[in-house]
Design a protein around this motif. Sequence first.
Motif, PDB file in Angstrom:
ATOM      1  N   ALA A 214       0.786  -1.094   0.296  1.00  0.00           N
ATOM      2  CA  ALA A 214      -0.243   0.245  -0.336  1.00  0.00           C
ATOM      3  C   ALA A 214       0.292   1.345  -0.429  1.00  0.00           C
ATOM      4  O   ALA A 214       0.448   2.299  -0.301  1.00  0.00           O
ATOM      5  CB  ALA A 214      -0.768  -0.139   1.050  1.00  0.00           C
ATOM      6  N   GLU A 215       2.272   1.131   0.684  1.00  0.00           N
ATOM      7  CA  GLU A 215       2.041   2.739   0.736  1.00  0.00           C
ATOM      8  C   GLU A 215       3.708   2.726  -0.976  1.00  0.00           C
ATOM      9  O   GLU A 215       4.768   3.581  -0.494  1.00  0.00           O
ATOM     10  CB  GLU A 215       4.311   2.094   1.841  1.00  0.00           C
ATOM     11  CG  GLU A 215       3.715   1.949   3.263  1.00  0.00           C
ATOM     12  CD  GLU A 215       4.549   1.889   4.295  1.00  0.00           C
ATOM     13  OE1 GLU A 215       5.669   1.336   3.641  1.00  0.00           O
ATOM     14  OE2 GLU A 215       3.645   2.062   5.488  1.00  0.00           O
TER      15      GLU A 215
ATOM     16  N   ARG B 239       1.728   3.331  -3.646  1.00  0.00           N
ATOM     17  CA  ARG B 239       1.516   4.054  -4.275  1.00  0.00           C
ATOM     18  C   ARG B 239       0.989   4.477  -2.735  1.00  0.00           C
ATOM     19  O   ARG B 239       0.095   4.798  -2.496  1.00  0.00           O
ATOM     20  CB  ARG B 239      -0.132   3.571  -4.898  1.00  0.00           C
ATOM     21  CG  ARG B 239      -0.206   4.064  -6.051  1.00  0.00           C
ATOM     22  CD  ARG B 239      -1.294   3.480  -6.846  1.00  0.00           C
ATOM     23  NE  ARG B 239      -2.273   2.949  -7.204  1.00  0.00           N
ATOM     24  CZ  ARG B 239      -2.975   2.052  -7.220  1.00  0.00           C
ATOM     25  NH1 ARG B 239      -2.695   1.120  -7.681  1.00  0.00           N
ATOM     26  NH2 ARG B 239      -4.562   2.222  -6.313  1.00  0.00           N
TER      27      ARG B 239
ATOM     28  N   ASP C 149      -1.759   6.766  -3.630  1.00  0.00           N
ATOM     29  CA  ASP C 149      -3.692   7.066  -3.301  1.00  0.00           C
ATOM     30  C   ASP C 149      -3.879   6.194  -2.318  1.00  0.00           C
ATOM     31  O   ASP C 149      -5.359   5.586  -1.657  1.00  0.00           O
ATOM     32  CB  ASP C 149      -4.138   6.994  -4.351  1.00  0.00           C
ATOM     33  CG  ASP C 149      -3.982   6.069  -5.400  1.00  0.00           C
ATOM     34  OD1 ASP C 149      -2.867   5.700  -5.038  1.00  0.00           O
ATOM     35  OD2 ASP C 149      -4.752   5.375  -6.135  1.00  0.00           O
ATOM     36  N   THR C 150      -2.775   5.169  -1.683  1.00  0.00           N
ATOM     37  CA  THR C 150      -3.637   3.831  -1.449  1.00  0.00           C
ATOM     38  C   THR C 150      -2.562   3.333   0.452  1.00  0.00           C
ATOM     39  O   THR C 150      -2.550   2.209   0.718  1.00  0.00           O
ATOM     40  CB  THR C 150      -3.139   2.351  -2.040  1.00  0.00           C
ATOM     41  OG1 THR C 150      -1.663   2.924  -2.317  1.00  0.00           O
ATOM     42  CG2 THR C 150      -4.158   2.383  -3.466  1.00  0.00           C
TER      43      THR C 150
ATOM     44  N   ASP D 211      -3.334   4.625   3.321  1.00  0.00           N
ATOM     45  CA  ASP D 211      -4.904   4.822   4.387  1.00  0.00           C
ATOM     46  C   ASP D 211      -5.686   3.619   4.035  1.00  0.00           C
ATOM     47  O   ASP D 211      -5.945   3.295   4.544  1.00  0.00           O
ATOM     48  CB  ASP D 211      -5.491   5.746   3.935  1.00  0.00           C
ATOM     49  CG  ASP D 211      -4.695   7.028   4.336  1.00  0.00           C
ATOM     50  OD1 ASP D 211      -4.043   7.281   4.924  1.00  0.00           O
ATOM     51  OD2 ASP D 211      -5.168   8.112   3.731  1.00  0.00           O
ATOM     52  N   GLU D 212      -4.632   2.444   3.090  1.00  0.00           N
ATOM     53  CA  GLU D 212      -6.041   1.448   2.952  1.00  0.00           C
ATOM     54  C   GLU D 212      -5.774  -0.228   4.496  1.00  0.00           C
ATOM     55  O   GLU D 212      -4.304   0.368   4.718  1.00  0.00           O
ATOM     56  CB  GLU D 212      -5.507   0.529   1.728  1.00  0.00           C
ATOM     57  CG  GLU D 212      -5.992   1.162   0.288  1.00  0.00           C
ATOM     58  CD  GLU D 212      -7.171   1.087  -0.108  1.00  0.00           C
ATOM     59  OE1 GLU D 212      -7.896   0.432   0.757  1.00  0.00           O
ATOM     60  OE2 GLU D 212      -7.796   2.061  -0.339  1.00  0.00           O
TER      61      GLU D 212
ATOM     62  N   ALA E  30     -10.766  -3.735   1.065  1.00  0.00           N
ATOM     63  CA  ALA E  30      -9.823  -2.792   0.563  1.00  0.00           C
ATOM     64  C   ALA E  30      -9.484  -2.911  -0.849  1.00  0.00           C
ATOM     65  O   ALA E  30     -10.264  -3.477  -2.040  1.00  0.00           O
ATOM     66  CB  ALA E  30      -8.436  -3.799   1.020  1.00  0.00           C
ATOM     67  N   ALA E  31      -8.614  -2.220  -1.617  1.00  0.00           N
ATOM     68  CA  ALA E  31      -8.561  -2.034  -3.460  1.00  0.00           C
ATOM     69  C   ALA E  31      -8.165  -3.437  -3.636  1.00  0.00           C
ATOM     70  O   ALA E  31      -7.219  -4.347  -3.522  1.00  0.00           O
ATOM     71  CB  ALA E  31      -7.698  -0.458  -3.383  1.00  0.00           C
TER      72      ALA E  31
ATOM     73  N   SER F 155      -6.318  -3.504  -5.923  1.00  0.00           N
ATOM     74  CA  SER F 155      -4.947  -3.258  -6.436  1.00  0.00           C
ATOM     75  C   SER F 155      -4.136  -3.704  -5.739  1.00  0.00           C
ATOM     76  O   SER F 155      -2.855  -3.847  -6.385  1.00  0.00           O
ATOM     77  CB  SER F 155      -4.582  -2.113  -7.685  1.00  0.00           C
ATOM     78  OG  SER F 155      -5.660  -1.189  -6.536  1.00  0.00           O
ATOM     79  N   VAL F 156      -4.802  -3.526  -4.449  1.00  0.00           N
ATOM     80  CA  VAL F 156      -3.134  -3.673  -3.618  1.00  0.00           C
ATOM     81  C   VAL F 156      -3.869  -5.255  -3.041  1.00  0.00           C
ATOM     82  O   VAL F 156      -2.766  -5.809  -2.684  1.00  0.00           O
ATOM     83  CB  VAL F 156      -3.770  -2.219  -2.520  1.00  0.00           C
ATOM     84  CG1 VAL F 156      -2.558  -3.044  -1.010  1.00  0.00           C
ATOM     85  CG2 VAL F 156      -3.537  -1.382  -3.008  1.00  0.00           C
TER      86      VAL F 156
END
Length: 243
Positions: free
Chosen positions: A149-150, A152, A154-155, A157-158, A164-165, A167-168
């Motif tokens: 997540a770190e 990107r 925009d992710t 705070d996932e 969760a998204a 993509s992550v």
Amino acid sequence: MKRRIWFVLLAAALFLPGSLAAQEVSFSLGDDGSVSARTIQLFALITVLSLAPGIAIMVTCFPFMITVLSILRQAIGLQQSPPNMLIVSLALFLTYFIMEPVFTQAWANGISPLTNNEIGIETAFERTIEPFRVFMAARLDPETFFAMAELRPDTIDEVPDENAALSVLVPSFLLSEISRAFQVGFLIFLPFLIIDLVVAAVLMSMGMMMVPPAIVSLPFKLAFFVLADGWSLIAGSLVKSYF
């Protein structure tokens, strides 16, 4: 004769009146007659069908199963037995055994209502992927998830849960499964490594330094694995780790 028939049909198609040709094209493409729309739909359908097996494998326990079984074969010292096809087949059926409740829930919630025209495609996708989200979230390694997540902005705070998204969530799940498979593979490798070391020490003490220890230890490793009912133990342990 066949060439003449095809030539006549081609000539007839080329010299059809304009209105008749337009009607044929409109009928073949649908009511709207949009070539670009139908082309995009066909391209999207082919793309989804080609990626469907890979996507299905990514969100299931198949990576964990195939990695552990491959390490097991390497630990025994057999390069081609069992063959790759048999290893993949065993991993697939173990995956189906574990994932059957998830498949059933995904079919009942999303695919079945879509085929009955009760819901739209977007709603069907969300309902179908939801059981897989829950399954992946339960097997996630939080450290791996946060590391992904770190990467990107925009992710960042996932949270590592089913919301969760994708993509992550999907790459984090895959990395967690592969890491866990290597941990299990290490534990599986240890008994066979001890047998190799013992055989190598015995051969050295007997002065048989030119005899490859792997060849001498292979029958002992096979006998140890068979007497311990290794396949049932490995398969049972892998399945129990998901329940």
